[in-house]
Scaffold this active site. Sequence first.
Site, short mmCIF file in Angstrom:
data_model
loop_
_atom_site.label_atom_id
_atom_site.label_comp_id
_atom_site.label_asym_id
_atom_site.label_seq_id
_atom_site.Cartn_x
_atom_site.Cartn_y
_atom_site.Cartn_z
N GLU A 188 -1.28 39.10 -28.76
CA GLU A 188 -1.96 39.97 -27.80
C GLU A 188 -1.00 40.82 -26.98
O GLU A 188 -1.43 41.56 -26.09
CB GLU A 188 -2.88 39.17 -26.88
CG GLU A 188 -2.25 37.96 -26.27
CD GLU A 188 -3.27 37.06 -25.60
OE1 GLU A 188 -4.39 37.52 -25.31
OE2 GLU A 188 -2.94 35.89 -25.35
N CYS A 215 -10.08 37.93 -32.82
CA CYS A 215 -11.06 37.29 -31.93
C CYS A 215 -11.44 38.15 -30.73
O CYS A 215 -12.17 37.69 -29.86
CB CYS A 215 -10.52 35.94 -31.44
SG CYS A 215 -9.06 36.06 -30.40
N ASP A 250 -6.50 42.42 -25.19
CA ASP A 250 -5.21 42.54 -24.49
C ASP A 250 -4.20 43.34 -25.30
O ASP A 250 -3.38 44.07 -24.72
CB ASP A 250 -4.64 41.15 -24.19
CG ASP A 250 -5.14 40.62 -22.84
OD1 ASP A 250 -5.50 41.43 -21.98
OD2 ASP A 250 -5.17 39.39 -22.67
N HIS A 296 -22.08 37.86 -14.65
CA HIS A 296 -22.96 36.76 -15.04
C HIS A 296 -24.30 37.27 -15.56
O HIS A 296 -24.90 36.67 -16.44
CB HIS A 296 -23.18 35.81 -13.85
CG HIS A 296 -23.93 36.43 -12.72
ND1 HIS A 296 -23.29 36.96 -11.64
CD2 HIS A 296 -25.24 36.64 -12.54
CE1 HIS A 296 -24.21 37.46 -10.83
NE2 HIS A 296 -25.39 37.29 -11.34
#
Length: 589
Positions: free
Chosen positions: A456, A527, A480, A213
Amino acid sequence: MTFSVHGLAVARGIAIGRAVLVASSRVDVAHYFVKPEQVEGEIERVRNGRNAVVEELQRLQTDMPADAPHELTALLDVHLMLLQDEALTGGVKHWITERLYNAEWALTTQLEVIARQFDEMEDEYLRERKADLEQVVERILRYMKGVASPVAPPVSSPRRHKQLGLQQDLLLDDTVDVPLVLVAHDLSPADMLQFKQSVFAGFVTDVGGKTSHTAIVARSMDIPAVVGARAASQLVRQGDWVIIDGDAGVVIVDPSPIILAEYGFRQRQVELERERLARLRHTPAITIDGHKIELLANIEQPGDAATAVRAGAVGVGLFRSEFLFMGKTGNLPGEDEQYRAYCEAIDGMQGLPVTIRTIDVGADKPLDHKSHKDNYLNPALGLRAIRWSLADPAMFRTQLRAVLRAAAHGKVNLLFPMLAHTHEIQQTLAQVDLARGELDARGEPYGPVQLGAMIEVPAAALMVRTFLKYFDFLSIGTNDLIQYTLAIDRADEAVAHLYDPLHPAVLRLVGDVIAEGERQGKSVCVCGETAGDVTMTRLLLGLGLRSFSMHPAQILAVKQEVLRADTRKLAPWAQQVLEGDEPAALLSS
């Protein structure tokens, strides 16, 4: 004496200032046994501390400034959820009642129990949520000790000094306050909110990763930051001069005048570069030879859409919808709640297209503690992504109906993750048809959507022709694809160095997918992290890629590369790279 500490570069830029240290509340926790008659009192102490933290976080949410990053709201929600999770509160009560531990000891013991469960999770993002739990416990401990929040804005900041004998042009005027940088073991979302309202120019933490975070918020606030710097909070002393190099992931402590002068110059160059890039915001991304390139944004929350528009994105290439589901403790967002979230993102993009990826969770990414199992041998290869959705068709169709309804308000594309089999494709499309039928039966309006698949896993890349029979577009998830092609767990430090975007096998899979999409006249987008890596932009353009989706902060730098590119010259060079045994050597030549 000058020395450097190395960590992870998570937010670009350079910060120079005096160190302000934040100590961990768990360093000195008392360990002792209580008498049976004291048990209720100890439980009450923990309860009071927890309630005080809940009230503080709720107050922070209520007083949230309008310009606060949207990520903070979601992260505060996660902390509030953890504070009320039975796994924490029930466990603490157990240690006090059954073992007669004092309140602080019980709290830290239960923290370690739950932390081990997080450590076993395969997914990097969820594994790093352990830090959120640690921060919740630290806040409770602070209240039990009567200690204030560690990141309260300083009452007054010290004046800049000249004891280093620096040149006058490197110093701010004596009337200007010295910049301060924060050095901590970790920072909670609530701390970050107070950090935003204070005078700190950057921060360093001992722990954290690229998806922690602290990294997420640092990027959204565009603050120079280095995380995972191990023992930085122990090595740096209060008041030390510190340079944070957010581009290289390096923290330089007690720099010499020469080093400080060099970084002062680089700091000014970075600011000039940002100002120059900002001028490209409204410039169309067109190569020298006239190819229009689509630069899209990856987002996690509906509110991120505004940031994407400000960065010059021409749409959202990846809305990670699973972030809407995280931390719901069994109460998954219903159709209406999801519908409102998707509509918010669509409205925020001001008529630009939004690509929503269906939920990518499962196995090591449970949506609540009740659904978690402890016996997964390899969660990355288990029941996750589309496999998880197809295993719960009612939940899946709830999401599909929400997306279809939102599509009545703007251009929406629907993207499915981790498909590998023809029967999975057919089942997925059948669920879309069923969702449409259910909306028809209810008389509910919905809009048209383009359907796409993520490439992926190697099986999907090798079956690209079959995929293009069923789908309108493809999106290559390089994160991935690299992991599965090379059999590398990128979160495992022992093998992370083998995670290689330039491995010949990976590049050939990517190149084949792009080429087949071009032959069939269908859009292919990248992406993953590769899309935002400016060192890869020329190669991807040369391979024929015309659509990139990345973090909004990376868009302008990639656009600059696009504007300088001539695909006529890049295409033959890219084929050389693709056919070579050492692509990295050719890329740097």
